[in-house]
Design an enzyme around this catalytic site. Structure first.
Site, PDB file in Angstrom:
ATOM      1  N   MET A   1      -6.897  20.597 -10.045  1.00 17.39           N
ATOM      2  CA  MET A   1      -7.635  21.658  -9.390  1.00 17.39           C
ATOM      3  C   MET A   1      -8.495  21.053  -8.279  1.00 17.39           C
ATOM      4  O   MET A   1      -9.109  20.014  -8.473  1.00 17.39           O
ATOM      5  CB  MET A   1      -8.548  22.374 -10.389  1.00 17.39           C
ATOM      6  CG  MET A   1      -7.842  22.827 -11.657  1.00 17.39           C
ATOM      7  SD  MET A   1      -6.484  23.950 -11.336  1.00 17.39           S
ATOM      8  CE  MET A   1      -5.971  24.289 -12.995  1.00 17.39           C
TER       9      MET A   1
ATOM     10  N   ASP B   1      -8.626  20.157 -18.622  1.00 12.53           N
ATOM     11  CA  ASP B   1      -8.068  19.983 -17.277  1.00 12.53           C
ATOM     12  C   ASP B   1      -8.419  18.576 -16.792  1.00 12.53           C
ATOM     13  O   ASP B   1      -9.061  18.399 -15.762  1.00 12.53           O
ATOM     14  CB  ASP B   1      -8.622  21.064 -16.341  1.00 12.53           C
ATOM     15  CG  ASP B   1      -8.012  20.998 -14.946  1.00 12.53           C
ATOM     16  OD1 ASP B   1      -7.027  20.272 -14.766  1.00 12.53           O
ATOM     17  OD2 ASP B   1      -8.544  21.657 -14.042  1.00 12.53           O
ATOM     18  N   PHE B   2      -8.004  17.581 -17.587  1.00 12.00           N
ATOM     19  CA  PHE B   2      -8.276  16.188 -17.233  1.00 12.00           C
ATOM     20  C   PHE B   2      -7.298  15.740 -16.147  1.00 12.00           C
ATOM     21  O   PHE B   2      -6.085  15.901 -16.290  1.00 12.00           O
ATOM     22  CB  PHE B   2      -8.121  15.284 -18.458  1.00 12.00           C
ATOM     23  CG  PHE B   2      -9.236  15.408 -19.463  1.00 12.00           C
ATOM     24  CD1 PHE B   2     -10.189  16.414 -19.382  1.00 12.00           C
ATOM     25  CD2 PHE B   2      -9.330  14.509 -20.509  1.00 12.00           C
ATOM     26  CE1 PHE B   2     -11.207  16.529 -20.317  1.00 12.00           C
ATOM     27  CE2 PHE B   2     -10.345  14.603 -21.456  1.00 12.00           C
ATOM     28  CZ  PHE B   2     -11.294  15.616 -21.359  1.00 12.00           C
ATOM     29  N   GLU B   3      -7.830  15.177 -15.087  1.00 13.65           N
ATOM     30  CA  GLU B   3      -7.018  14.740 -13.959  1.00 13.65           C
ATOM     31  C   GLU B   3      -7.381  13.304 -13.592  1.00 13.65           C
ATOM     32  O   GLU B   3      -8.154  12.643 -14.285  1.00 13.65           O
ATOM     33  CB  GLU B   3      -7.224  15.696 -12.772  1.00 13.65           C
ATOM     34  CG  GLU B   3      -6.889  17.151 -13.103  1.00 13.65           C
ATOM     35  CD  GLU B   3      -7.054  18.101 -11.938  1.00 13.65           C
ATOM     36  OE1 GLU B   3      -7.172  17.625 -10.780  1.00 13.65           O
ATOM     37  OE2 GLU B   3      -7.069  19.334 -12.161  1.00 13.65           O
ATOM     38  N   GLY B   4      -6.813  12.829 -12.479  1.00 10.98           N
ATOM     39  CA  GLY B   4      -7.180  11.516 -11.969  1.00 10.98           C
ATOM     40  C   GLY B   4      -6.935  10.404 -12.976  1.00 10.98           C
ATOM     41  O   GLY B   4      -5.828  10.201 -13.466  1.00 10.98           O
TER      42      GLY B   4
END
Length: 360
Positions: A1, A144-147
């Site tokens: 996101m 919503d874990f990213e990176g």
């Protein structure tokens, strides 16, 4: 996101969470920019149209990458003119729930890196997330874990038995939260394709090392939580080409990408090509497709006609184009979008297409 900024502040005691109605057969999920502003403008929760069945409050973020201490505050008045007071926001949560909608806390996003590398961070995550859930009386949690939040340690090669602390501690934390709040508590996930479908080709750093250790790193979390998972809505955007089960690369922006990526979730696939390590299919009711609401919202926007083709193919087996999925799934749950704000900015075209397709 994609976000531009977010703010955090102290926790406080507040509303108790109560059970809400079951999800409809086909659901529309949207992220609401709650703690920050960007070019799409601020949308109060009370002004979100009734078409949205799950509203993901974006975002809860950690005080530091490894603290596990999640904070969530409403956007400040200086950044978001017209933002609700806390009491107005709590009232809006209750109003949505009374209308049969679900309001969840989304943790992470582009800026919110979360690494539960220690049991202390795991326990702080559970404590701080519970405080936010209780404060606002929310219905569930979205991961919503990213990176660089999730990656696999060298030698961690079996998604069914993970050994990497950030993976194991996240699973433990989610199981604790689910047990605390019970069967009505929602659990959704919004990983990028890199962390899920890429696992068909690559898993972690690989048997001999040298690969990106983040590849496929959501798979052990999804698998461990599959009996408790309300919905997985992978982000079919901001993605490079991904190989499907036809061993061809698929590119975002059209129906083909969504069909191929979703088929992998509903059919299952051997992780890193290993026939002895097959990721089992999810239930159709657990799967939705994540898309940008408009060209402004992210790379990989899909025009409404292409969205309809993807849904026809996956629900009915028609309009499939060159990629033929391994079945059709009338009970597939629906669509997710980043974001409600960007859809409002563009005249709610994404929402209207969903309503038109499903007859809402």
């Amino acid at each position: 996101m994609l976000v531009t900024s977010a703010h955090a502040g102290p926790q406080a005691e507040g509303a108790e969470r109560t059970g809400t109605a079951a999800l409809p057969e086909h659901a529309l999920v949207g992220y609401l920019h709650t703690s920050f502003a960007n070019g799409s403008g601020y949308t109060p929760l009370s002004e979100v149209p009734d078409s949205w069945d799950i509203i993901q409050l974006a975002f809860g973020e950690p005080t530091s990458t490894t603290s596990g201490d999640i904070r969530f505050e409403l956007c400040p008045q200086s950044e978001c003119p017209g933002v609700e007071t806390e009491e107005e926001f709590k009232a809006a949560v209750a109003e949505k729930q009374a209308a049969g909608k679900k309001v969840q806390l989304s943790i992470g996003g582009q800026n919110g890196q979360v690494q539960l590398a220690t049991t202390a961070a795991r326990d702080k995550f559970v404590q701080s997330v519970s405080a936010i859930i209780d404060r606002y009386g929310l219905d569930g949690l979205d991961i919503d874990f990213e990176g660089h939040s999730l990656s696999l340690n060298t030698g961690d090669t079996d998604f069914r038995n993970p050994t990497t602390p950030v993976i194991v501690n996240l699973i433990d934390a989610l199981k604790t939260l689910k047990a605390r709040y019970g069967t009505d508590f929602g659990l959704t996930m919004a990983p990028e394709t890199f962390f899920v479908q890429l696992g068909y080709q690559f898993y972690g750093s690989g048997k001999w090392g040298g690969q990106d250790p983040r590849a496929g790193s959501y798979l052990p979390v999804i698998h461990a939580m599959r009996d408790d998972l309300t919905m997985l809505h992978v982000q079919d955007y901001n993605s490079g080409p991904i190989m499907g089960l036809d061993n061809q690369y698929h590119h975002m922006g059209g129906s083909d990408f969504h069909i191929a990526m979703t088929d992998m979730l509903l059919t299952g696939f051997p992780v890193a090509g290993d026939p002895d390590k097959v990721f089992p299919p999810l239930k159709p009711s657990q799967v939705a497709i994540g898309m940008p609401a408009s060209p402004y919202a992210g790379n990989g926007h899909t025009p409404p006609a292409e969205v309809t083709k993807a849904l026809d193919c996956l629900h009915k087996g028609t309009s499939c184009g060159s990629y033929q999925p391994h079945g059709s799934w009338p009970q597939m749950r629906g669509l997710m979008t980043w974001s409600i704000n960007w859809d409002r900015y563009s005249g709610y075209g994404f929402m209207r297409n969903f309503d038109s397709y499903y007859g809402s």
